[in-house]
Design a protein around this motif. Structure first.
Motif, PDB file in Angstrom:
ATOM      1  N   LEU A   1       0.830  -1.208   0.000  1.00  0.00           N
ATOM      2  CA  LEU A   1       0.000   0.000   0.000  1.00  0.00           C
ATOM      3  C   LEU A   1       0.859   1.251   0.000  1.00  0.00           C
ATOM      4  O   LEU A   1       0.548   2.239  -0.675  1.00  0.00           O
TER       5      LEU A   1
ATOM      6  N   THR B   1      -6.250   2.730   5.783  1.00  0.00           N
ATOM      7  CA  THR B   1      -5.772   3.231   4.482  1.00  0.00           C
ATOM      8  C   THR B   1      -6.402   4.577   4.171  1.00  0.00           C
ATOM      9  O   THR B   1      -7.328   5.012   4.841  1.00  0.00           O
TER      10      THR B   1
ATOM     11  N   ARG C   1      -8.347  -7.498  -6.326  1.00  0.00           N
ATOM     12  CA  ARG C   1      -8.635  -6.354  -5.464  1.00  0.00           C
ATOM     13  C   ARG C   1      -9.526  -6.772  -4.293  1.00  0.00           C
ATOM     14  O   ARG C   1      -9.324  -6.333  -3.157  1.00  0.00           O
TER      15      ARG C   1
ATOM     16  N   SER D   1       2.424   1.752  -3.409  1.00  0.00           N
ATOM     17  CA  SER D   1       1.439   2.131  -4.431  1.00  0.00           C
ATOM     18  C   SER D   1       0.768   3.463  -4.113  1.00  0.00           C
ATOM     19  O   SER D   1      -0.165   3.860  -4.818  1.00  0.00           O
TER      20      SER D   1
ATOM     21  N   ASN E   1      -2.990   3.239  -3.448  1.00  0.00           N
ATOM     22  CA  ASN E   1      -3.853   2.746  -4.529  1.00  0.00           C
ATOM     23  C   ASN E   1      -4.026   1.230  -4.361  1.00  0.00           C
ATOM     24  O   ASN E   1      -3.099   0.447  -4.565  1.00  0.00           O
ATOM     25  N   ARG E   2      -5.254   0.817  -3.993  1.00  0.00           N
ATOM     26  CA  ARG E   2      -5.487  -0.584  -3.667  1.00  0.00           C
ATOM     27  C   ARG E   2      -5.368  -1.502  -4.886  1.00  0.00           C
ATOM     28  O   ARG E   2      -4.886  -2.634  -4.772  1.00  0.00           O
ATOM     29  N   SER E   3      -5.799  -1.016  -6.029  1.00  0.00           N
ATOM     30  CA  SER E   3      -5.703  -1.840  -7.240  1.00  0.00           C
ATOM     31  C   SER E   3      -4.238  -2.113  -7.588  1.00  0.00           C
ATOM     32  O   SER E   3      -3.853  -3.237  -7.925  1.00  0.00           O
ATOM     33  N   LYS E   4      -3.395  -1.070  -7.493  1.00  0.00           N
ATOM     34  CA  LYS E   4      -1.975  -1.234  -7.782  1.00  0.00           C
ATOM     35  C   LYS E   4      -1.311  -2.126  -6.732  1.00  0.00           C
ATOM     36  O   LYS E   4      -0.468  -2.971  -7.063  1.00  0.00           O
TER      37      LYS E   4
END
Length: 296
Positions: A264, A296, A282, A267, A270-273
């Motif tokens: 986290l 987060t 995801r 990224s 960014n949770r998708s990344k």
């Protein structure tokens, strides 16, 4: 400088057990032989024992055994006052002649003060003293005089829980000492610190922190700013496998949470990344974030 460098500091189980044993033996007058790698903190453990002993108000007298001859040792021993603690640093380095002088001194002290020695004897070794004794390089009678209570200071690589703790404390202490703003360490830099073997142990870690305080005050330390031997050591370790299990094991739940936090952070939240970095969907990442109560 009153800092972490002046005392035993850490919370890892292997370190706590060693420190508790030192404090238990401190209440006696038994000789103690402290073993450990260079830089692991043998002298600090000896000082902990002295500070908690009935000799604490007396002198803590250090005799470095490397290169000392019989006459020098005899003079140093004779200058040791009653009520003090005598710390023999790297006792394995004594020649057979100087070993005889030390044995005579210990025997004479015990003979004059039966029951409660007037001088508390502590010794340290970075080598296998029993192996040296079996090889005829260390007197058997002196070995058993010193080897009453053996203690081992664990190397830093076995104190995984303490490495980042010491990193932060050393950095803060040294920044105050040098009058500079403390640097910060990126997630990848902290990971490098945790994965490095630290052959110089706590002393090497402190030196690294001082270097960062002087060269990078107030900056964010990245792997590229760190010593080449640290980057090289970790790179070699990675070539032998994706992950090396420490000798003292790990907490798998804690490790998973730490890896998710790192993803986290890398990224930018960014949770998708982060999910892609971890090879997860995801939804699976969201489930694990909730499981670990990660904010987060």
């Amino acid at each position: 400088m009153n800092s972490t460098a002046d005392k035993m500091f850490g919370h890892s189980p292997v370190f706590t057990r060693a420190l508790n044993a030192a404090r238990m033996v401190a209440g006696t007058d038994a000789p103690v032989l402290i073993a450990g790698e260079p830089g692991s903190g043998k002298a600090l453990m000896a000082r902990e024992i002295h500070a908690a002993s009935r000799h604490s108000k007396g002198e803590f007298r250090v005799i470095g055994c490397a290169g000392i001859d019989a006459c020098q040792l005899e003079a140093a021993l004779m200058a040791t006052a009653n009520g003090s603690t005598l710390y023999l640093d790297e006792v394995a380095d004594l020649s057979l002649e100087t070993q005889a002088k030390l044995l005579h001194f210990i025997e004479s002290v015990e003979a004059r003060h039966s029951g409660f020695p007037a001088v508390r004897v502590l010794a340290s070794t970075g080598t296998d003293l029993m192996a040296r004794q079996l090889a005829g390089q260390f007197r058997e009678d002196l070995y058993y005089r010193l080897h009453v209570v053996p203690l081992v200071v664990p190397p830093l690589r076995e104190r995984g829980d303490d490495i980042v703790l010491l990193l932060k404390q050393f950095t803060a202490d040294l920044a105050r000492y040098h009058g500079r703003k403390a640097p910060r360490y990126s997630v990848t830099a902290r990971n490098l610190v945790k994965q490095y073997r630290w052959p110089g142990n706590v002393r090497e870690l402190r030196n690294f922190c001082e270097r960062m305080v002087i060269l990078m005050p107030g900056a964010i330390v990245q792997p590229a700013d760190m010593p080449p031997e640290m980057r090289r050591d970790v790179a070699i370790a990675k070539q032998s496998g994706l992950f090396s299990l420490p000798e003292n094991g790990i907490d798998l739940f804690e490790l998973e949470g730490d890896i998710i936090r790192q993803a986290l952070s890398m990224s930018g939240g960014n949770r998708s990344k982060a999910a892609r970095l971890l090879g997860l969907t995801r939804d699976t990442l969201l489930y694990r974030i909730q499981k670990h109560a990660i904010e987060t």
